[in-house]
Design an enzyme around this catalytic site. Structure first.
Site, short mmCIF file in Angstrom:
data_model
loop_
_atom_site.label_atom_id
_atom_site.label_comp_id
_atom_site.label_asym_id
_atom_site.label_seq_id
_atom_site.Cartn_x
_atom_site.Cartn_y
_atom_site.Cartn_z
N GLY A 330 0.81 -1.21 0.00
CA GLY A 330 0.00 0.00 0.00
C GLY A 330 0.84 1.26 0.00
O GLY A 330 1.88 1.34 -0.65
N SER A 331 0.40 2.24 0.78
CA SER A 331 1.03 3.57 0.73
C SER A 331 2.45 3.61 1.26
O SER A 331 3.18 4.57 0.98
CB SER A 331 0.17 4.57 1.52
OG SER A 331 -1.08 4.75 0.90
N THR A 332 2.89 2.60 2.01
CA THR A 332 4.28 2.58 2.47
C THR A 332 5.25 2.41 1.31
O THR A 332 6.46 2.61 1.47
CB THR A 332 4.52 1.46 3.50
OG1 THR A 332 4.08 0.22 2.95
CG2 THR A 332 3.77 1.74 4.80
N SER A 386 -0.92 11.32 1.33
CA SER A 386 -1.01 9.95 0.82
C SER A 386 -2.01 9.86 -0.33
O SER A 386 -2.88 8.98 -0.36
CB SER A 386 -1.40 8.97 1.94
OG SER A 386 -1.10 7.65 1.56
#
Length: 606
Positions: A330-332, A386
């Protein structure tokens, strides 16, 4: 007249000189018989061929004997010496414990210790079973007489009643001197830190074979290299003491030292346990890595198991899922995509992207998690908010083939080669699929559509922290003696994958996420910390995503002025309405960083 005739006949027959006393034919036959008899008594001459045959047999026998002597004395000399030595000596191999495992501060994590096992042989009892049980029960405090009697019924001999007995207990049992009761000595692997280090150290089974963690992956390193000993023995078979080496019971005392700091490990586990309980989450993990060389300072999985009693745990807890399970980051992953775009030259740190809150790709509508747009924002603000929509627009600027090659350069679909067993490779879509479908580029831009392990994500963020080098995450520091002197250390690979200039820019952008963005929960006054939150849907086993199932995460880098440490927190399936990377994972990261600052003496930023 008759008498005179009779006398004449008589005189003729008795006269030896009379030629007529013996008939001529009869005399001739007697002479012939005597001649034949004398011929038979004379030796018959031996034929020459028989004589030659006898000499030939003797000569062949002599040659055969000479050949046999040559074989024994020359050809088979060494082999016969070895056989003689094997008859005169005995090969003994003393029991050698596995090497101990210690942490970076020399705390014992795993070692072999002497313990005792109580066996009973009911067939040899001279007392009744009830009497034997009554005598054993007070010493075996955790077993009642009735429980012991039930064990006696299992079979007639060789029943293990209790294992892991202390020496004092063993001595009391021996003092009973009961027929059919036997106390045996044995060595057992002991883990004094119990479940604190289980995810890292692993365990050995009853056959002393490693089954998980370092105990499995470093099996050869943990075995002490003692050669067999040959000692002389007498004709009766007893060992001659003078043939024993003076250092028979000495073996090298090197220990396997890990990079893990048990103090940090204990603190990390406590923080993670509290958060899992608070959000009733399925499981969680925390990884702390020194990005300069890949050494892991902490590696925690919850829930875990007690390696001293591994057989009581669920099978799925015996593996380290940070290397064995895949998930969509995901966003990481967004900071890494930003680095790829900067490296490709399609954006600059001050590039402005318009975020309308919605973008359509191949008929699919893609929204931000907030369901709203952010307007015109720079690259740092893309990370702060994000924004999925902005990330799609950024990565669209890359040629599809170029983007795919840059993802491959990150080695997403390769293992980190960490020194733990069971590691799996990440999964990146086939190039043809990636190139033919625009939705694949779009989902990859915000960290979905491909999968990797938490350990791989830490490795990639380590490259952002250390100037673009892909280091090998590892746990084994090397072999040290009791004084802490390092005698051997493994070599770990390092390769450059991103330029130092780009990584510096990305890390500084990540700092703004903690200062003013979604990572505020990890902020510590006086310290420059970078980070990125992540809240990703969980992929289902048959494709698509599971409803109401997500993984929350937070990855951080510190200190920004001289990046050294990477901290990743992953919490799987937290329950509740307010469950995001910012609310679930980031607070844990703050507690971990606080402890890290204290233990490593990290000074405040100027």
């Amino acid at each position: 007249m008759r008498n005179s005739r009779f006398k004449q006949r008589s005189s003729r027959s008795n006269s030896p000189s009379s030629p007529k006393s013996v008939p001529r034919g009869r005399f001739s036959r007697r002479i012939g018989t005597k001649t034949q008899s004398s011929k038979k008594n004379q030796p018959t001459p031996l034929p020459k061929f028989r004589l030659l045959m006898v000499w030939g047999v003797l000569a062949l026998a002599m040659l055969g004997l000479s050949w046999k002597i040559y074989q024994l004395q020359i050809v088979q000399s060494q082999e016969l010496k070895e056989k003689a030595r094997s008859q005169q000596t005995v090969n003994i191999r003393p029991y050698i414990p596995r090497r101990s495992i210690i942490d970076s501060e020399n705390n014992i994590l795993a070692t072999d210790r002497l313990e005792y096992i109580l066996y009973v042989h009911p067939i040899q009892f001279k007392l009744t079973q009830a009497e034997v049980a009554a005598k054993l029960s007070p010493i075996l405090e955790d077993k009642t007489p009735q429980q012991i009697i039930e064990r006696f019924k299992e079979r007639k001999t060789g029943i293990p009643i209790a294992r892991g007995l202390a020496e004092g207990v063993a001595e009391r049992l021996k003092a009973l001197k009961l027929d059919g009761v036997e106390v045996n000595e044995t060595y057992r692997r002991f883990y004094p830190q119990e479940n604190v280090m289980a995810d890292v150290v692993g365990f050995v089974d009853n056959e002393r074979q490693g089954q998980a963690g370092i105990e499995l992956s470093q099996e050869k390193l943990l075995e002490r290299d003692l050669m067999s000993l040959y000692v002389q023995r007498t004709a009766l078979g007893s060992i001659m003491p003078t043939s024993l080496p003076s250092d028979l019971l000495k073996s090298n005392d090197w220990r396997v030292q890990l990079t893990i700091d048990m103090r940090l490990q204990r603190s990390v586990r406590s923080a993670l346990q509290q958060q899992l309980k608070k959000f009733n989450a399925k499981r969680g993990a925390v990884i702390v890595m020194d990005a300069t060389d890949g050494s892991l300072l902490s590696l925690v999985c919850e829930p875990t198991f007690d390696p001293n009693q591994f057989y009581k745990s669920k099978v799925e807890l015996l593996k380290n899922w940070t290397v064995s399970d895949l998930y969509e980051p995901g966003s990481t992953f967004k900071p890494l995509n930003i680095a790829l775009a900067l490296e490709a030259g399609v954006i600059e740190p001050n590039t402005v992207i318009f975020d309308s809150g919605l973008v359509t790709v191949d008929g699919w509508n893609i929204f931000n998690a907030s369901k709203t747009g952010n307007g015109s924002i720079n690259i740092a603000e893309v990370l702060q908010t994000s924004s999925n929509v902005a990330m799609v627009q950024i990565m669209r600027r890359l040629n599809k083939e170029d983007y795919y090659k840059r993802l491959q350069k990150l080695e997403i679909n390769q293992k980190t080669e960490i020194d733990l067993p069971g590691e799996v490779s990440g999964r990146l879509k086939n190039k043809d699929i990636f190139m033919s479908q625009g939705i694949e580029v779009a989902t990859a831009s915000f960290g979905q559509g491909f999968s990797l392990t938490p350990m791989k994500l830490v490795q990639l963020h380590g490259a952002l922290a250390n100037g673009g080098k892909l280091v090998t995450p590892h746990l084994v520091k090397g072999l040290v003696d009791v004084e802490g002197t390092l005698h051997w250390k493994p070599n770990y690979e390092t390769k450059q994958i991103i330029s130092p200039k780009v990584t510096k820019e990305v890390v500084e952008m990540m700092e703004t996420v903690v200062n003013t963005g979604s990572g505020k929960a990890a902020k510590i006054p006086g310290y420059r910390i970078g980070g990125k939150t992540g809240t990703a849907q969980k992929a289902g086993p048959r494709g698509g995503y599971l409803p109401n199932a997500k993984i929350t995460s937070f990855v951080s880098i510190l200190p920004i002025e001289s990046p050294k440490y990477v901290v990743l927190v992953v919490v799987d399936e937290p329950q509740g309405g307010n469950t995001y990377g910012s609310t679930v994972a980031a607070p844990v990261a703050k507690l971990v960083i606080d402890t890290l600052i204290s233990l490593k003496g990290i000074p405040p930023s100027k």
